[in-house]
Design a protein around this motif. Structure first.
Motif, mmCIF file in Angstrom:
data_model
loop_
_atom_site.group_PDB
_atom_site.id
_atom_site.type_symbol
_atom_site.label_atom_id
_atom_site.label_comp_id
_atom_site.label_asym_id
_atom_site.label_seq_id
_atom_site.Cartn_x
_atom_site.Cartn_y
_atom_site.Cartn_z
ATOM 1 N N SER A 607 0.870 -1.243 -0.047
ATOM 2 C CA SER A 607 0.121 -0.082 0.095
ATOM 3 C C SER A 607 0.914 1.156 0.037
ATOM 4 O O SER A 607 0.620 2.238 -0.825
ATOM 5 C CB SER A 607 -0.831 -0.096 1.167
ATOM 6 N N THR A 608 1.934 1.149 0.719
ATOM 7 C CA THR A 608 2.838 2.579 0.537
ATOM 8 C C THR A 608 3.293 2.641 -0.596
ATOM 9 O O THR A 608 3.489 3.789 -1.002
ATOM 10 C CB THR A 608 4.007 2.194 1.879
ATOM 11 N N TYR A 609 3.936 1.574 -1.163
ATOM 12 C CA TYR A 609 4.448 1.807 -2.647
ATOM 13 C C TYR A 609 3.304 2.380 -3.775
ATOM 14 O O TYR A 609 3.605 3.063 -4.479
ATOM 15 C CB TYR A 609 5.129 0.406 -3.005
ATOM 16 N N VAL A 610 2.182 1.738 -3.507
ATOM 17 C CA VAL A 610 1.254 2.239 -4.577
ATOM 18 C C VAL A 610 0.710 3.700 -4.133
ATOM 19 O O VAL A 610 0.641 4.690 -4.965
ATOM 20 C CB VAL A 610 -0.178 1.424 -4.062
ATOM 21 N N ALA A 611 0.994 4.218 -2.926
ATOM 22 C CA ALA A 611 0.739 5.607 -2.594
ATOM 23 C C ALA A 611 1.794 6.550 -3.187
ATOM 24 O O ALA A 611 1.822 7.622 -3.827
ATOM 25 C CB ALA A 611 0.822 5.725 -0.881
ATOM 26 N N TYR A 612 3.353 5.842 -3.169
ATOM 27 C CA TYR A 612 4.255 6.782 -3.857
ATOM 28 C C TYR A 612 4.048 6.718 -5.255
ATOM 29 O O TYR A 612 4.398 7.882 -5.811
ATOM 30 C CB TYR A 612 5.519 5.684 -3.661
ATOM 31 N N LEU A 613 3.681 5.699 -6.084
ATOM 32 C CA LEU A 613 3.432 5.913 -7.521
ATOM 33 C C LEU A 613 2.251 6.773 -7.683
ATOM 34 O O LEU A 613 2.310 7.479 -8.579
ATOM 35 C CB LEU A 613 2.782 4.280 -8.112
ATOM 36 N N ILE A 614 1.163 6.749 -6.886
ATOM 37 C CA ILE A 614 0.160 7.903 -6.838
ATOM 38 C C ILE A 614 0.579 8.973 -6.855
ATOM 39 O O ILE A 614 0.352 10.261 -7.692
ATOM 40 C CB ILE A 614 -1.107 7.568 -6.119
ATOM 41 N N GLY A 615 1.457 9.576 -5.868
ATOM 42 C CA GLY A 615 2.135 10.878 -5.539
ATOM 43 C C GLY A 615 3.005 11.113 -6.931
ATOM 44 O O GLY A 615 2.961 12.315 -7.274
ATOM 45 N N LEU A 616 3.645 10.269 -7.408
ATOM 46 C CA LEU A 616 4.555 10.625 -8.439
ATOM 47 C C LEU A 616 3.755 10.850 -9.685
ATOM 48 O O LEU A 616 4.062 11.783 -10.400
ATOM 49 C CB LEU A 616 5.501 9.541 -8.860
#
Length: 630
Positions: A607-616
């Motif tokens: 979930s954290t990595y998905v949040a990183y991708l959405i932020g990018l």
């Protein structure tokens, strides 16, 4: 050909898919699929190779060094698993060096360039797996890969501009030309060991096995010189004046800095590594003179400056390989290369010691050996930089000339120390007193290279005209035995060799058979012990005192007394590597600190990595909306 490869890939993938559906052939099917996929990837890649005059010269140099080095490795390496793996990777290293030289497309060149870095690292770790070796290899790979991005940028930009095949010419002074030149100077200069991009070299070379050290110092860093010549002289045409001055300045810094730090080393292989930096500096001085003279329209002398750089490249490959192989023989015979713990090896190992003496004289630029010939030619090229240049580049040429003169003098000083502490005098340890000659192939390798040093020093003119004609502009240069240059007279190398040979033979015959009677040494009433012998630090102390304001030497003195009477005085001193400690060490500490903070981002939660991708994605969309990226 492409269609045939594509058809083979399709067939293998189909057969592999069918085979992997059967339990008995499951693993074999996957292997066949992997082969088909590899062929599929190769469809779009057609490597191109070629050999022109410049490539042929460097290939000849590679063969000249690799043949005796591999012969030396036969008795040097044990036939155990580690030795066999080292031999296998050493052969792959030689093949990779040849591949880089012959590559004619960007992907082939860059793939070989990266492999040329990784293979020595693997060879070092096979021979040594201690923490210090791993740390040195890590820094070697980190520095050469980070700075090596310059090589990628230079080659890819040159390919984009279609200058690799000579179909286009980059306009002089353009942004593209400057970008390619600066990127190549950083990337290839780092692999060559040019100061201040040299920090990996004195770490990696000393801990490698002797044959690998010989190939790294003798050939690998010369392949980087090949890259610089190919980019700066062959691909980019006439470069701006200031760039030639920059190259000249880096050459002067490397030459003087390398020999100064070599003087204060106490390990023989580390000392030789710093001398590689010094000699690369001399080569870069010749290359800088070539660029400046070409800019000023003095094409004949520009070609001679290029010939000087290439001749010293060859000469350094020969005598530095000889010295590293000789050091490997000494290490095999006595177990240590600490200068203050050797001595008397010329008497105990006359063949290896004699060849090492020839290599020491050659690297010190003593006539009539090859190092003197190429340094003299470089000096003549630098003399003509002020003659053809204006105030700025003329002053740069004069400073470079003074740097070359200082380098030559300090190199003689350094190898007087090396010869005195390693080859002459009494043995300083029992193992040195009991040293014996190494096997015949190891002796033959160093003696053969010593003979090449003598030959190249006696008839350098046979090469100079051919090397000058490698310049990408027409040059009329007659081939002679001695060095004959336009407007400067000549260097009668054969005459110098004959006169020195006759005088040496005459002195040897006139000395007779009388031997001086031994007499005890007076040491102020003390017993004469090995601890009282002259040391490396004592030999260089006058120079260390003169350069104290620049070198900032560190020393500690501890006095132990009892009852008011001094019982013991201990002294320790070192000359710190200022570029290493003041420039690179803070950068490394900052990088490691940033890595520790960045590690917190690696949580292990999807979930954290998905949040990183959405932020990018949101940041990129905002940047596109603002017109920052289009």
């Amino acid at each position: 050909m492409t269609a045939a490869v594509l058809l083979a890939a399709v067939v293998l993938l189909g057969v592999g898919s069918a085979a992997s559906a059967i339990a008995r052939t499951f693993r074999a099917g996957l292997a066949v699929q992997a082969g088909g996929a590899a062929l599929l990837g190769a469809v779009g890649f057609s490597p191109h190779f070629g050999v022109d005059g410049l490539t042929a010269f460097f290939l000849g140099m590679l063969g000249l060094v690799a043949a005796p080095t591999l012969a030396f490795a036969s008795p040097y390496l044990d036939a155990d698993r580690r030795g066999r793996l080292t031999a296998c990777l050493t052969g792959a290293f030689v093949l990779t060096l040849a591949e880089v030289l012959c590559a004619r497309d960007p992907l082939t060149f860059l793939a070989g360039w990266e492999l040329m870095t990784l293979l020595p690292a693997a060879l070092i770790l096979i021979g040594r797996s201690d923490e210090a070796a791993r740390h040195s290899v890590f820094l070697y790979i980190a520095v050469t890969h980070l700075a090596g991005a310059g090589t990628w940028i230079a080659v890819l930009l040159a390919a984009h501009a279609s200058v690799l095949d000579g179909t286009h010419v980059v306009s002089s002074g353009s942004e593209l030309q400057i970008a390619i030149a600066l990127a190549a100077l950083v990337g290839m200069g780092t692999k060559a060991g040019v100061m201040p991009l040299h920090s990996w070299l004195p770490r990696a070379h000393p801990i490698a096995p002797a044959p690998v050290s010989a190939l790294m110092s003798g050939v690998m860093i010369k392949v980087a010189i090949y890259g610089l010549v190919r980019v700066l002289v062959d691909w980019l045409g006439v470069l701006p004046l200031w760039f030639g001055v920059l190259v000249l300045a880096l050459g002067a810094l490397s030459a003087v800095g390398g020999v100064v730090y070599a003087l204060f080393q106490h390990d023989l292989k580390r000392l030789l590594a710093f001398h590689s930096i010094e000699n690369v500096g001399i080569i870069v001085l010749g290359l800088g003179a070539c660029l400046l003279l070409r800019t000023r329209g003095a094409e004949t002398w520009a070609a001679l400056a290029l010939a000087a750089a290439l001749l010293h490249t060859l000469n350094h490959a020969v005598f530095k390989s000889l010295l590293f192989l000789g050091a490997g023989s000494f290490e095999r015979a006595v177990g240590s290369l600490e200068l203050d713990r050797l001595g008397g090896l010329l008497r105990r190992m006359p063949w290896t010691g004699g060849a090492f003496l020839v290599g020491s004289l050659a690297i010190a630029g003593v006539p009539p050996l090859n190092g003197f010939a190429s340094e003299w030619l470089t000096l003549q090229a630098l003399v003509h930089v002020p003659a053809y240049g204006g105030l700025g580049d003329g002053l740069a040429g004069a400073v470079a000339l003074a740097a070359l003169a200082a380098t030559a003098a300090l190199a003689v000083f350094c190898f007087v120390k090396v010869v005195g502490l390693v080859l002459l005098g009494p043995p300083r340890r029992p193992s040195v007193a009991e040293a014996t000659e190494v096997p015949v192939p190891m002796r033959a390798a160093v003696v053969g290279l010593a003979g090449v040093c003598v030959l190249l020093g006696a008839v350098p003119g046979l090469l100079v005209a051919s090397l000058a004609r490698l310049a990408p502009w027409p040059v009329a240069m007659p081939t002679t035995l001695a060095l004959q240059l336009p407007g400067t007279g000549s260097l009668p190398t054969i005459g110098i060799a004959v006169v020195l040979g006759v005088l040496g033979s005459a002195f040897f015959l006139l000395r007779g058979k009388r031997v001086a009677a031994p007499a005890p040494t007076w040491a102020c009433g003390q017993l004469v012990q090995p601890q009282l012998a002259w040391t490396s630090a004592g030999f260089t102390k006058p120079l260390r005192l003169v350069l104290e304001a620049v070198l900032r030497p560190q020393r500690e003195i501890a006095v132990r007394s009892a009852g008011g009477v001094v019982q013991e005085v201990s002294y320790s001193g070192r000359v710190p590597h200022l570029l290493e400690e003041r420039l690179y060490a803070p950068v490394v500490r900052s990088g490691l600190g940033a890595a520790r903070h960045a590690r917190r981002l690696q949580t292990g939660h999807l979930s954290t990595y998905v949040a990183y991708l959405i932020g990018l994605v949101l940041v990129l969309l905002a940047a596109a909306k603002a017109g920052v990226i289009g």
